[in-house]
Design a protein around this motif. Structure first.
Motif, PDB file in Angstrom:
ATOM      1  N   MET A   9      20.581   6.611   7.365  1.00 49.33           N
ATOM      2  CA  MET A   9      19.960   6.052   6.151  1.00 49.33           C
ATOM      3  C   MET A   9      19.340   4.685   6.477  1.00 49.33           C
ATOM      4  N   THR A  10      18.102   4.492   6.076  1.00 50.70           N
ATOM      5  CA  THR A  10      17.411   3.236   6.330  1.00 50.70           C
ATOM      6  C   THR A  10      18.000   2.121   5.466  1.00 50.70           C
ATOM      7  N   LYS A  11      18.226   0.964   6.099  1.00 52.29           N
ATOM      8  CA  LYS A  11      18.738  -0.179   5.350  1.00 52.29           C
ATOM      9  C   LYS A  11      17.672  -0.707   4.401  1.00 52.29           C
ATOM     10  N   ARG A  12      18.110  -1.223   3.260  1.00 54.97           N
ATOM     11  CA  ARG A  12      17.176  -1.890   2.361  1.00 54.97           C
ATOM     12  C   ARG A  12      16.695  -3.190   3.003  1.00 54.97           C
ATOM     13  N   MET A  13      15.443  -3.503   2.774  1.00 50.86           N
ATOM     14  CA  MET A  13      14.886  -4.728   3.328  1.00 50.86           C
ATOM     15  C   MET A  13      15.380  -5.945   2.547  1.00 50.86           C
ATOM     16  N   GLN A  14      15.715  -6.990   3.270  1.00 53.59           N
ATOM     17  CA  GLN A  14      16.214  -8.217   2.650  1.00 53.59           C
ATOM     18  C   GLN A  14      15.279  -9.405   2.880  1.00 53.59           C
ATOM     19  N   ASN A  15      14.530  -9.341   4.006  1.00 50.65           N
ATOM     20  CA  ASN A  15      13.678 -10.462   4.408  1.00 50.65           C
ATOM     21  C   ASN A  15      12.219 -10.001   4.427  1.00 50.65           C
ATOM     22  N   PHE A  16      11.412 -10.583   3.561  1.00 54.10           N
ATOM     23  CA  PHE A  16      10.014 -10.178   3.407  1.00 54.10           C
ATOM     24  C   PHE A  16       9.115 -11.291   3.934  1.00 54.10           C
ATOM     25  N   ILE A  17       8.387 -10.990   5.008  1.00 57.59           N
ATOM     26  CA  ILE A  17       7.502 -11.967   5.646  1.00 57.59           C
ATOM     27  C   ILE A  17       6.058 -11.523   5.373  1.00 57.59           C
ATOM     28  N   PHE A  18       5.252 -12.426   4.838  1.00 62.14           N
ATOM     29  CA  PHE A  18       3.912 -12.059   4.381  1.00 62.14           C
ATOM     30  C   PHE A  18       2.808 -12.719   5.206  1.00 62.14           C
ATOM     31  N   ASP A  19       1.784 -11.931   5.488  1.00 64.41           N
ATOM     32  CA  ASP A  19       0.479 -12.449   5.844  1.00 64.41           C
ATOM     33  C   ASP A  19      -0.133 -12.975   4.538  1.00 64.41           C
ATOM     34  N   ILE A  20      -1.251 -13.710   4.625  1.00 65.73           N
ATOM     35  CA  ILE A  20      -1.873 -14.230   3.397  1.00 65.73           C
ATOM     36  C   ILE A  20      -3.186 -13.530   3.074  1.00 65.73           C
ATOM     37  N   ASP A  21      -4.181 -13.694   3.947  1.00 65.48           N
ATOM     38  CA  ASP A  21      -5.524 -13.165   3.663  1.00 65.48           C
ATOM     39  C   ASP A  21      -5.525 -11.641   3.692  1.00 65.48           C
ATOM     40  N   GLY A  22      -5.940 -11.029   2.581  1.00 65.44           N
ATOM     41  CA  GLY A  22      -5.968  -9.578   2.496  1.00 65.44           C
ATOM     42  C   GLY A  22      -4.637  -8.967   2.096  1.00 65.44           C
ATOM     43  N   THR A  23      -3.613  -9.817   1.979  1.00 66.16           N
ATOM     44  CA  THR A  23      -2.277  -9.353   1.610  1.00 66.16           C
ATOM     45  C   THR A  23      -1.823  -9.973   0.286  1.00 66.16           C
ATOM     46  N   ALA A  58      16.620  -6.027  11.602  1.00 63.64           N
ATOM     47  CA  ALA A  58      16.826  -4.681  11.058  1.00 63.64           C
ATOM     48  C   ALA A  58      16.582  -4.618   9.556  1.00 63.64           C
ATOM     49  N   THR A  59      16.687  -5.763   8.874  1.00 67.68           N
ATOM     50  CA  THR A  59      16.436  -5.788   7.424  1.00 67.68           C
ATOM     51  C   THR A  59      15.237  -6.683   7.098  1.00 67.68           C
ATOM     52  N   SER A  60      14.337  -6.813   8.083  1.00 69.23           N
ATOM     53  CA  SER A  60      13.154  -7.652   7.904  1.00 69.23           C
ATOM     54  C   SER A  60      11.890  -6.801   7.961  1.00 69.23           C
ATOM     55  N   LEU A  73       1.632   0.674   1.399  1.00 66.01           N
ATOM     56  CA  LEU A  73       1.685   0.116   0.051  1.00 66.01           C
ATOM     57  C   LEU A  73       0.370   0.362  -0.686  1.00 66.01           C
ATOM     58  N   THR A  74       0.410   1.152  -1.735  1.00 64.26           N
ATOM     59  CA  THR A  74      -0.796   1.334  -2.538  1.00 64.26           C
ATOM     60  C   THR A  74      -0.921   0.222  -3.575  1.00 64.26           C
ATOM     61  N   SER A  75       0.161  -0.494  -3.835  1.00 70.23           N
ATOM     62  CA  SER A  75       0.132  -1.685  -4.684  1.00 70.23           C
ATOM     63  C   SER A  75       1.281  -2.578  -4.248  1.00 70.23           C
ATOM     64  N   PRO A  76       1.221  -3.884  -4.539  1.00 73.21           N
ATOM     65  CA  PRO A  76       2.333  -4.771  -4.164  1.00 73.21           C
ATOM     66  C   PRO A  76       3.676  -4.322  -4.721  1.00 73.21           C
ATOM     67  N   ALA A  77       3.669  -3.704  -5.903  1.00 75.89           N
ATOM     68  CA  ALA A  77       4.922  -3.263  -6.530  1.00 75.89           C
ATOM     69  C   ALA A  77       5.703  -2.272  -5.675  1.00 75.89           C
ATOM     70  N   ASP A  78       5.011  -1.593  -4.747  1.00 75.61           N
ATOM     71  CA  ASP A  78       5.716  -0.667  -3.853  1.00 75.61           C
ATOM     72  C   ASP A  78       6.751  -1.385  -2.983  1.00 75.61           C
ATOM     73  N   LEU A  79       6.604  -2.700  -2.833  1.00 70.46           N
ATOM     74  CA  LEU A  79       7.587  -3.475  -2.057  1.00 70.46           C
ATOM     75  C   LEU A  79       8.961  -3.458  -2.720  1.00 70.46           C
ATOM     76  N   LEU A  80       8.988  -3.255  -4.015  1.00 62.99           N
ATOM     77  CA  LEU A  80      10.263  -3.267  -4.745  1.00 62.99           C
ATOM     78  C   LEU A  80      11.103  -2.032  -4.448  1.00 62.99           C
ATOM     79  N   LYS A  81      10.512  -1.044  -3.771  1.00 62.05           N
ATOM     80  CA  LYS A  81      11.221   0.217  -3.495  1.00 62.05           C
ATOM     81  C   LYS A  81      11.830   0.269  -2.107  1.00 62.05           C
ATOM     82  N   ILE A  82      11.564  -0.735  -1.257  1.00 61.52           N
ATOM     83  CA  ILE A  82      11.974  -0.608   0.142  1.00 61.52           C
ATOM     84  C   ILE A  82      13.203  -1.445   0.485  1.00 61.52           C
TER      85      ILE A  82
END
Length: 213
Positions: A1-15, A162-164, A204-213
């Motif tokens: 089972m895949t671990k839930r992500m805890q650490n979200f690192i973002f690019d800026i431009d286009g993201t 592993a959770t990033s 990700l088809t929308s940013p909200a998809d991040l809430l599912k991972i």
């Protein structure tokens, strides 16, 4: 089972924000000002290919002479900031970031922007206050697609790879994430070339998809 992500690192431009129309026509104009020709039919491909990396790297890849790069980057960015009214927040970003923060997730940025550019970004957008860790191109010797910026961010966060997850919109973002040993979430919703990142761990088809991972 895949671990839930805890650490979200973002690019800026286009993201997080759409800046293609701020930066890239200004790059084409700067190249032409200095005698570097870009055929009109090649403009779109050139802009998309060189988007999302440092200005120095973009001009170097294009073939600009080394001694011309620094002054041309300065001119390019001056022209870009005359077009800043074209920048848009990508729909759903502020709400998604706030929800992730409210859920106790760790939010960070690893960007090709200079520190001075990031400082300007932070003043422009209220959601930037949610990022507790920031790595800019001034902080590492190597830049994407090299993994060094993401590795530096993970280390600064004290995060478990592993959770990033790295959230980005280009093939260079994908390559950097894979090489850093973290998951990759592909921002198809903001990418200038979504086909290049369709093999993301989390498309990700929308940013909200991040809430599912």
């Amino acid at each position: 089972m895949t671990k839930r992500m805890q650490n979200f690192i973002f690019d800026i431009d286009g993201t997080l924000i759409d800046t293609l129309d701020m930066y890239m026509p200004a790059m084409i104009q700067t190249l032409r000002n200095h005698g570097y020709q870009v055929a009109p039919e090649d403009e779109e491909e050139t802009m998309h290919r060189l988007f999302g990396i440092t200005g120095v790297d973009a001009l170097r890849i294009f073939g600009v002479k080394e001694d011309e790069i620094a002054p041309m980057v300065k001119e390019w960015f001056a022209l870009s900031y005359q077009r800043e009214d074209r920048v848009k927040i990508l729909p759903g970003i502020p709400e998604t970031l706030q929800t992730l923060a409210d859920e106790g997730k760790n939010l960070a940025v690893a960007t090709s922007k200079l520190q001075s550019e990031y400082d300007h970004f932070k003043q422009q957008f209220a959601f930037a206050k949610l990022f507790n860790t920031v790595i800019t191109s001034d902080d590492t010797k190597k830049h994407k697609p090299d993994p060094e910026p993401i590795l530096a961010t993970v280390e600064k966060m004290g995060a478990d790879p592993a959770t990033s997850v790295y959230v980005g919109d280009t093939i260079n973002d994908l390559k950097a994430a894979k090489a850093a040993g973290v998951k990759f979430a592909g921002a198809l919703y903001g990418s200038a070339n979504p086909d290049a990142i369709k093999n993301a761990d989390f498309p990700l088809t929308s940013p909200a998809d991040l809430l599912k991972i």
